[in-house]
Write an enzyme that holds these catalytic residues in place. Structure first.
Site, PDB file in Angstrom:
ATOM      1  N   GLY A 108      -8.581 -15.933   0.595  1.00 40.75           N
ATOM      2  CA  GLY A 108      -7.017 -15.731   1.278  1.00 40.75           C
ATOM      3  C   GLY A 108      -6.527 -14.343   1.118  1.00 40.75           C
ATOM      4  CB  CYS A 163      -7.158  -7.245   2.775  1.00 41.41           C
ATOM      5  SG  CYS A 163      -5.844  -6.061   2.396  1.00 41.41           S
ATOM      6  CG  HIS A 222     -15.419 -15.116 -10.240  1.00 41.18           C
ATOM      7  ND1 HIS A 222     -15.938 -15.281 -11.299  1.00 41.18           N
ATOM      8  CD2 HIS A 222     -15.194 -13.667 -10.201  1.00 41.18           C
ATOM      9  CE1 HIS A 222     -15.884 -14.175 -12.163  1.00 41.18           C
ATOM     10  NE2 HIS A 222     -15.529 -13.355 -11.255  1.00 41.18           N
ATOM     11  NE  ARG A 254       0.578  -9.924   3.148  1.00 39.37           N
ATOM     12  CZ  ARG A 254       0.894  -8.600   3.288  1.00 39.37           C
ATOM     13  NH1 ARG A 254       0.751  -8.136   4.354  1.00 39.37           N
ATOM     14  NH2 ARG A 254       0.807  -7.889   2.154  1.00 39.37           N
ATOM     15  CG  ASN A 272     -11.565  -5.176   2.748  1.00 40.58           C
ATOM     16  OD1 ASN A 272     -12.085  -5.208   1.748  1.00 40.58           O
ATOM     17  ND2 ASN A 272     -10.518  -5.341   3.281  1.00 40.58           N
ATOM     18  CE  LYS A 328       9.669  -5.503   3.079  1.00 42.31           C
ATOM     19  NZ  LYS A 328       8.153  -5.421   3.469  1.00 42.31           N
ATOM     20  CB  VAL A 388      -1.143  -0.207   1.352  1.00 43.95           C
ATOM     21  CG1 VAL A 388      -1.512   1.415   1.438  1.00 43.95           C
ATOM     22  CG2 VAL A 388      -2.130  -0.985   0.830  1.00 43.95           C
ATOM     23  CE  LYS A 425      -4.467  -6.822   7.440  1.00 39.73           C
ATOM     24  NZ  LYS A 425      -5.539  -5.822   7.671  1.00 39.73           N
ATOM     25  NE  ARG A 442      -9.493  -4.442  -7.672  1.00 36.25           N
ATOM     26  CZ  ARG A 442     -10.211  -4.325  -8.971  1.00 36.25           C
ATOM     27  NH1 ARG A 442     -11.011  -5.619  -9.086  1.00 36.25           N
ATOM     28  NH2 ARG A 442     -10.074  -3.557  -9.719  1.00 36.25           N
TER      29      ARG A 442
HETATM   30  N1  LIG Z   1      -2.317  -5.321   0.473  1.00 39.11           N
HETATM   31  C1  LIG Z   1      -3.379  -4.612   0.060  1.00 39.11           C
HETATM   32  O1  LIG Z   1      -3.734  -5.335  -0.779  1.00 39.11           O
HETATM   33  C2  LIG Z   1      -4.095  -3.630   0.926  1.00 39.11           C
HETATM   34  C3  LIG Z   1      -5.343  -3.072   0.499  1.00 39.11           C
HETATM   35  C4  LIG Z   1      -6.085  -2.065   1.347  1.00 39.11           C
HETATM   36  C5  LIG Z   1      -5.345  -1.889   2.608  1.00 39.11           C
HETATM   37  N2  LIG Z   1      -4.390  -2.523   3.106  1.00 39.11           N
HETATM   38  C6  LIG Z   1      -3.879  -2.037   4.387  1.00 39.11           C
HETATM   39  O2  LIG Z   1      -2.728  -1.397   4.331  1.00 39.11           O
HETATM   40  C7  LIG Z   1      -1.695  -1.735   5.345  1.00 39.11           C
HETATM   41  C8  LIG Z   1      -0.474  -2.144   4.713  1.00 39.11           C
HETATM   42  O3  LIG Z   1      -0.699  -3.076   4.199  1.00 39.11           O
HETATM   43  P1  LIG Z   1       0.482  -3.896   3.236  1.00 39.11           P
HETATM   44  O4  LIG Z   1      -0.069  -5.042   2.328  1.00 39.11           O
HETATM   45  O5  LIG Z   1       1.202  -2.634   2.408  1.00 39.11           O
HETATM   46  O6  LIG Z   1       1.717  -4.148   4.278  1.00 39.11           O
HETATM   47  P2  LIG Z   1       3.085  -4.475   3.888  1.00 39.11           P
HETATM   48  O7  LIG Z   1       3.431  -5.535   5.071  1.00 39.11           O
HETATM   49  O8  LIG Z   1       3.287  -5.074   2.187  1.00 39.11           O
HETATM   50  O9  LIG Z   1       3.764  -3.154   4.142  1.00 39.11           O
HETATM   51  C9  LIG Z   1       4.011  -2.599   5.338  1.00 39.11           C
HETATM   52  C10 LIG Z   1       5.632  -2.097   5.431  1.00 39.11           C
HETATM   53  O10 LIG Z   1       5.733  -1.242   6.420  1.00 39.11           O
HETATM   54  C11 LIG Z   1       7.082  -1.333   6.880  1.00 39.11           C
HETATM   55  N3  LIG Z   1       7.027  -0.701   8.291  1.00 39.11           N
HETATM   56  C12 LIG Z   1       6.511  -1.241   9.624  1.00 39.11           C
HETATM   57  N4  LIG Z   1       6.618  -0.484  10.526  1.00 39.11           N
HETATM   58  C13 LIG Z   1       7.504   0.609   9.892  1.00 39.11           C
HETATM   59  C14 LIG Z   1       7.906   1.818  10.555  1.00 39.11           C
HETATM   60  N5  LIG Z   1       7.853   2.260  11.814  1.00 39.11           N
HETATM   61  N6  LIG Z   1       8.465   2.540   9.809  1.00 39.11           N
HETATM   62  C15 LIG Z   1       8.680   2.372   8.359  1.00 39.11           C
HETATM   63  N7  LIG Z   1       8.058   1.412   7.943  1.00 39.11           N
HETATM   64  C16 LIG Z   1       7.505   0.448   8.552  1.00 39.11           C
HETATM   65  C17 LIG Z   1       7.263  -2.838   6.800  1.00 39.11           C
HETATM   66  O11 LIG Z   1       8.698  -3.098   6.842  1.00 39.11           O
HETATM   67  C18 LIG Z   1       6.614  -3.103   5.607  1.00 39.11           C
HETATM   68  O12 LIG Z   1       7.461  -3.105   4.511  1.00 39.11           O
HETATM   69  C19 LIG Z   1      -2.583  -2.910   6.081  1.00 39.11           C
HETATM   70  O13 LIG Z   1      -3.346  -2.117   7.324  1.00 39.11           O
HETATM   71  C20 LIG Z   1      -3.530  -3.470   5.142  1.00 39.11           C
HETATM   72  O14 LIG Z   1      -4.681  -4.128   5.726  1.00 39.11           O
HETATM   73  C21 LIG Z   1      -3.629  -3.512   2.297  1.00 39.11           C
END
Ligand SMILES: NC(=O)c1ccc[n+]([C@@H]2O[C@H](COP(=O)([O-])OP(=O)(O)OC[C@H]3O[C@@H](n4cnc5c(N)ncnc54)[C@H](O)[C@@H]3O)[C@@H](O)[C@H]2O)c1
Length: 443
Positions: free
Chosen positions: A260, A263, A254, A331, A211, A35, A11, A266, A154
């Site tokens: 899985g 999102c 579908h 995940r 969600n 990273k 995100v 959890k 997404r």
């Molecule tokens: N992945 C999706 O499709 C999606 C879609 C909508 C919302 N979200 C929400 O967005 C949020 C992030 O999801 P994601 O999939 O991007 O997670 P992710 O695990 O891919 O990314 C999170 C990143 O934050 C970094 N991080 C953690 N603590 C930190 C800090 N203090 N300072 C700097 N960086 C830090 C981690 O190293 C990691 O790279 C979640 O709450 C998720 O529910 C995700």
């Protein structure tokens, strides 16, 4: 305008690159040094179509930066987005806010100017208020506002989703926070994207409600698929027949092995807990969670049944490991319990995924054969299980499969193959919620 994003994952990185593309100056601070080094070298730590190009272009234009220190990232930023993970807490399913609060504290202590802290992470109702309390407790002298701006992108289509969203939701109590976010999202406002302004709690709940509803839709069609198998109906036609009704809509109907991803699992769990604690438990969401968990666990038994009741010593080709196509995200992927179940039953599992192999290797038990491509996985296989509907698997017709496989058994957990063609070529074909040749054999 300058903003900062804390967290450079799916995100944070996508949002940062897209805001930069809008012309905003963006610093994405990623705590994980491995990273961060990759990002500085122009490499993208995740797989997301088009992201490498967008990051490269905006980095070259000087609008997108990856600072080594959080202080540098937030310097001069009008808005600071929190985009860190909020995984399910072990044991109780609540959203684990450790990373969110740690990031907020770091930001608040390092700030030297008024700013708006915006949660983009999916956070339980009430989190924005807690962030405001932390900010005012730690830095009473600074004007720090809090807003909620949940993200609906997404994985796999994250860039178009961010650039042309159905809507943007902004929860804020102050005019200043609303004004900063309105300015930031102006390019979307110009293409007539609805911007929904609400209070903090409402915005936080909108994300979980969205969600929860989508997960419920998937779970509904999965239950209909089970019913179809028992009564000789076809779930693809049922989905089309109901989906053409504008009140229902065709998306998220579908049938498959259960949802899985990073999102839905959890967020449904967290919504269940939020509702319970608020004294308004959601029996619908409780059912969604338990029906889906049971379904994912049952997929190995389905394959074993299709193989005649035993897989010991048989080679099973598993095609697709990521939780959906166009991502490397493993995940809560349905492939995980499936592969574990097949191995436990004594099968030799040969797996292939176009991009998720590396992440899968860290999550799957020893003994899985990671094949170089689909053909290598299928070579000598007694059964094929199609788990993730990557486009490259769609073209595997019965003739090619017959050349490669030892036995003609196909379990298609995404209904991508032409069942008539498969059966016509002598395959025992088992789709999801479709007329099965041999109902008794299915678990
Ligand atoms: N992945 C999706 O499709 C999606 C879609 C909508 C919302 N979200 C929400 O967005 C949020 C992030 O999801 P994601 O999939 O991007 O997670 P992710 O695990 O891919 O990314 C999170 C990143 O934050 C970094 N991080 C953690 N603590 C930190 C800090 N203090 N300072 C700097 N960086 C830090 C981690 O190293 C990691 O790279 C979640 O709450 C998720 O529910 C995700």
């Amino acid at each position: 305008m300058k903003i900062a994003i804390i967290g450079g994952g799916y995100v944070g990185l996508v949002s940062g690159a897209c805001f930069a593309e809008f012309g905003v100056s963006v610093d994405v601070y990623e705590a994980d040094s491995a990273k961060r080094s990759m990002l500085l070298e122009g490499k993208i730590p995740i797989y997301e179509p088009g992201l490498d190009r967008l990051v490269a272009d905006n980095t070259a234009a000087g609008r997108l930066n990856f600072p080594a220190r959080l202080e540098d990232g937030i310097a001069g930023a009008e808005a600071i987005f929190i985009a860190v993970g909020t995984p399910a807490r072990r044991g109780d399913g609540h959203a684990d806010l450790t990373y969110v609060f740690a990031a907020v504290e770091q930001v608040v202590l390092a700030l030297d100017h008024p700013a708006v802290i915006v949660t983009k992470s999916t956070v339980p109702v009430g989190t924005g208020r807690k962030i405001a309390e932390i900010a005012h407790r730690l830095r009473p002298e600074l004007e720090i506002e809090v807003a909620s701006n949940p993200e609906f992108l997404r994985e796999g289509s994250a860039i178009p989703d961010f650039m042309r969203p159905d809507r943007v939701v902004v929860g804020a109590d102050s005019d200043r926070a609303r004004e900063v976010l309105r300015r930031l999202y102006r390019p979307l406002y110009l293409i007539e994207t609805p911007i929904v302004f609400t209070g903090l709690e409402t915005a936080e709940l909108i994300k979980y409600a969205a969600n929860g509803f989508l997960a419920m839709k998937i779970t509904f069609i999965n239950e209909m698929a089970d019913l179809c198998e028992q009564v000789g109906a076809d779930v693809n036609d049922v989905a089309r027949g109901i989906g053409l009704d504008g009140r229902i809509g065709r998306k998220f109907l579908h049938a498959g092995p259960g949802f899985g991803g990073s999102c839905f699992p959890k967020d449904t769990l967290a919504l269940m807990r939020i509702a319970e604690e608020a004294g308004a438990p959601s029996r619908l969401i409780q059912s969604v969670v338990s029906v889906n968990d049971t379904r994912k666990e049952a997929m190995a038994a389905r394959v074993i049944a299709a193989c005649g009741g035993a897989v010991a010593g048989k080679r099973v080709a598993v095609l697709g490991l990521a939780f959906k196509p166009e991502t490397d995200d493993m995940r809560e992927a349905p492939s995980l319990p499936l592969v574990r179940g097949l191995l436990a039953a004594g099968a030799e599992v040969a797996a292939f995924d176009p991009v998720a192999m590396e992440s899968a290797k860290t999550l799957l038990p020893e003994g899985v054969i990671f094949a170089a491509d689909a053909a290598a996985a299928l070579n000598g296989a007694d059964a094929l299980v199609l788990v993730t509907e990557w486009n490259e698997f769609r073209s595997l017709g019965p003739a090619r499969l017959a050349q490669l496989m030892r036995q003609k058994i196909v379990v298609d957990l995404r209904n991508v193959f032409d069942q008539e063609a498969m059966r016509g070529a002598g395959f025992a074909y088992y789709g999801i919620g479709r007329k099965q040749l041999d109902f008794e054999n299915l678990a």
